[in-house]
Scaffold this motif. Structure first.
Motif, PDB file in Angstrom:
ATOM      1  N   ASN A   1      20.399 119.585  10.985  1.00 26.53           N
ATOM      2  CA  ASN A   1      21.427 118.658  10.543  1.00 26.53           C
ATOM      3  C   ASN A   1      22.081 119.174   9.264  1.00 26.53           C
ATOM      4  O   ASN A   1      21.445 119.841   8.450  1.00 26.53           O
ATOM      5  CB  ASN A   1      20.796 117.279  10.295  1.00 26.53           C
ATOM      6  CG  ASN A   1      21.826 116.222   9.950  1.00 26.53           C
ATOM      7  OD1 ASN A   1      22.075 115.956   8.779  1.00 26.53           O
ATOM      8  ND2 ASN A   1      22.420 115.612  10.965  1.00 26.53           N
ATOM      9  N   VAL A   2      23.351 118.861   9.074  1.00 25.61           N
ATOM     10  CA  VAL A   2      24.109 119.428   7.953  1.00 25.61           C
ATOM     11  C   VAL A   2      23.556 119.019   6.592  1.00 25.61           C
ATOM     12  O   VAL A   2      23.828 119.699   5.588  1.00 25.61           O
ATOM     13  CB  VAL A   2      25.599 119.041   8.046  1.00 25.61           C
ATOM     14  CG1 VAL A   2      26.228 119.644   9.290  1.00 25.61           C
ATOM     15  CG2 VAL A   2      25.776 117.528   8.045  1.00 25.61           C
ATOM     16  N   ARG A   3      22.807 117.925   6.514  1.00 22.45           N
ATOM     17  CA  ARG A   3      22.298 117.499   5.209  1.00 22.45           C
ATOM     18  C   ARG A   3      21.410 118.552   4.565  1.00 22.45           C
ATOM     19  O   ARG A   3      21.333 118.657   3.327  1.00 22.45           O
ATOM     20  CB  ARG A   3      21.524 116.183   5.331  1.00 22.45           C
ATOM     21  CG  ARG A   3      21.213 115.544   3.976  1.00 22.45           C
ATOM     22  CD  ARG A   3      20.318 114.340   4.097  1.00 22.45           C
ATOM     23  NE  ARG A   3      18.967 114.688   4.501  1.00 22.45           N
ATOM     24  CZ  ARG A   3      18.004 113.816   4.730  1.00 22.45           C
ATOM     25  NH1 ARG A   3      18.264 112.517   4.636  1.00 22.45           N
ATOM     26  NH2 ARG A   3      16.792 114.197   5.083  1.00 22.45           N
ATOM     27  N   GLU A   4      20.706 119.359   5.383  1.00 21.80           N
ATOM     28  CA  GLU A   4      19.825 120.381   4.838  1.00 21.80           C
ATOM     29  C   GLU A   4      20.615 121.386   4.005  1.00 21.80           C
ATOM     30  O   GLU A   4      20.119 121.928   3.016  1.00 21.80           O
ATOM     31  CB  GLU A   4      19.073 121.090   5.967  1.00 21.80           C
ATOM     32  CG  GLU A   4      18.300 120.162   6.890  1.00 21.80           C
ATOM     33  CD  GLU A   4      17.321 119.270   6.149  1.00 21.80           C
ATOM     34  OE1 GLU A   4      16.676 119.750   5.193  1.00 21.80           O
ATOM     35  OE2 GLU A   4      17.205 118.082   6.511  1.00 21.80           O
ATOM     36  N   LEU A   5      21.847 121.659   4.412  1.00 19.47           N
ATOM     37  CA  LEU A   5      22.713 122.562   3.661  1.00 19.47           C
ATOM     38  C   LEU A   5      23.190 121.912   2.372  1.00 19.47           C
ATOM     39  O   LEU A   5      23.156 122.524   1.300  1.00 19.47           O
ATOM     40  CB  LEU A   5      23.899 122.959   4.540  1.00 19.47           C
ATOM     41  CG  LEU A   5      25.090 123.648   3.863  1.00 19.47           C
ATOM     42  CD1 LEU A   5      24.680 124.993   3.299  1.00 19.47           C
ATOM     43  CD2 LEU A   5      26.238 123.820   4.852  1.00 19.47           C
ATOM     44  N   VAL A   6      23.639 120.671   2.453  1.00 18.32           N
ATOM     45  CA  VAL A   6      24.211 119.992   1.290  1.00 18.32           C
ATOM     46  C   VAL A   6      23.176 119.796   0.190  1.00 18.32           C
ATOM     47  O   VAL A   6      23.502 119.833  -1.002  1.00 18.32           O
ATOM     48  CB  VAL A   6      24.829 118.646   1.725  1.00 18.32           C
ATOM     49  CG1 VAL A   6      25.396 117.893   0.520  1.00 18.32           C
ATOM     50  CG2 VAL A   6      25.936 118.882   2.747  1.00 18.32           C
ATOM     51  N   ASP A   7      21.893 119.629   0.556  1.00 19.73           N
ATOM     52  CA  ASP A   7      20.823 119.469  -0.442  1.00 19.73           C
ATOM     53  C   ASP A   7      20.797 120.608  -1.453  1.00 19.73           C
ATOM     54  O   ASP A   7      20.335 120.445  -2.587  1.00 19.73           O
ATOM     55  CB  ASP A   7      19.456 119.396   0.247  1.00 19.73           C
ATOM     56  CG  ASP A   7      19.099 117.983   0.704  1.00 19.73           C
ATOM     57  OD1 ASP A   7      19.805 117.032   0.309  1.00 19.73           O
ATOM     58  OD2 ASP A   7      18.119 117.832   1.444  1.00 19.73           O
TER      59      ASP A   7
END
Length: 370
Positions: free
Chosen positions: A169-175
């Motif tokens: 999921n893209v949240r892993e990148l934004v973190d």
């Protein structure tokens, strides 16, 4: 009671991961170089849990439409561009850039419902952007992608972009924006100063310190998310005794909730004392180094699990505050609360995170000028 028995009675932190969101983030998403869509072909794009098409018509404008023909479900990317329309390969229905069906070769009357969804687009910094909003609202002019003058200057190289499909999921990148602690273990970067600022739709990071591969001395990096998916870094490094300035593109488009396409690009400022050939050679070498550094993150993302309740220590950055900022893009517009400016700062000399009331002077000047 022994120390072992005492430890056995301590509570354990259990990883929690709720269901993935049932929507995709509201905002501009980068589809790569605009010129790649100007070849007269219909381009297929997997994004937001569906398929889109992009094409440039004879009027010079790039259009993005839903990718399946509502007649019998054919993939419109198999069709061809004719003028400002796309002709479906299955039954030759023609679809215009405004989404309207303009011709059915075997019908006297076009059904009133024969329309495709039109996705708003923007060309900026030599790149193509598409607007996603689950509520169907038009783009918010307050969050328009800022211009980068270097992208239009002969004193800088052209974008060199690689695409990766990443299975999470893209949240892993934004973190990553707030995860200062990973820079040392993953990238060999010694951080001396780090700051995060969350201000409206902008999430900003400032980092100062050494780097094992990207700089012979201090590496200066100022970067920001402008919205949920477009991330730009302005970086300055010492390479071989010379200052090398670069701008990094790090943008993602969700394919579905468990996969996203990452576009990672770099442009480098040319050294006026060197020939174009020499500048290209230096740029190519540095671009390869930055891409390799980013791949170190990709390897971890591809195998980690989603954690909604990360177990943090006092040396970790403002991860929860970052996620709170990021949640605005998954919330209906009428329910988005004003996002007050929040500032967090870490110095190696102190070894602790502090929340500031005022903006660090360098951040004030860089925040909207990446």
């Amino acid at each position: 009671m022994t120390a072992v028995h005492q430890l056995e009675k301590l509570p354990l932190q259990k990883i929690k991961a709720g269901p993935l969101p049932d929507r995709y983030a509201r905002g501009w998403h980068c589809l790569g170089l605009a010129k790649q869509y100007a070849d007269g072909k219909v381009h297929s794009i997997k994004a937001f849990g569906t398929k889109l098409i992009a094409f440039r018509g004879e009027d010079g404008k790039i259009s993005v439409l839903d990718g399946y023909c509502p007649h019998m479900g054919a993939d419109l990317s198999l069709g061809c561009v004719e003028g400002n329309t796309v002709t479906c390969a299955f039954h030759h229905w023609k679809w215009a850039s405004d989404g309207a069906c303009t011709e059915i070769p075997y019908a006297k009357r076009i059904p009133p419902k024969a329309r495709l969804k039109v996705w708003p687009v923007l060309e900026q910094n030599q790149l193509l952007f598409v607007w996603n909003d689950p509520e169907g609202n038009p783009p918010d002019p307050r969050v328009e992608i800022p211009r980068i003058n270097a992208c239009f200057s002969d004193q800088w190289t052209d974008w060199k972009i690689v695409n990766w499909r990443i299975a999470t999921n893209v949240r892993e990148l934004v973190d990553n924006l707030a995860d200062m602690a990973h820079f040392g273990p993953v990238h060999g970067q010694k951080i001396d100063y780090f700051a995060n600022v969350f201000d409206g739709h902008v999430g900003y990071q400032m980092a100062r310190g050494g780097h094992e591969t990207l700089s012979d001395g201090e590496l200066v990096a100022d970067d920001a998310y402008f919205g949920p998916a477009y991330h730009i870094t302005r970086m300055s490094a010492n390479v071989g005794g010379n200052v090398l300035n670069s701008i990094l593109l790090n943008c993602h488009v969700p394919i579905d909730q468990n996969n996203f396409e990452l576009r990672f690009g770099v442009i480098v400022e040319k050294n006026p004392d060197l020939s174009d050939e020499e500048n290209e050679k230096i740029a190519d070498g540095y671009i390869e180094l930055t891409q390799n550094a980013f791949r170190q993150d990709v390897e971890i993302w591809d195998s980690k699990t989603r954690v909604d309740n990360p177990l943090l220590c006092d040396g970790d950055g403002p991860v929860y505050q970052l996620r709170e900022w990021y949640s605005q893009f998954y919330t209906d517009v009428e329910n988005v609360k004003p996002v007050p400016r929040k500032i967090f700062e870490w110095r190696r000399s102190e070894g602790v995170w502090r929340q500031r009331e005022d903006m660090p002077p360098e951040a004030e000047s860089q925040l909207y000028q990446i």
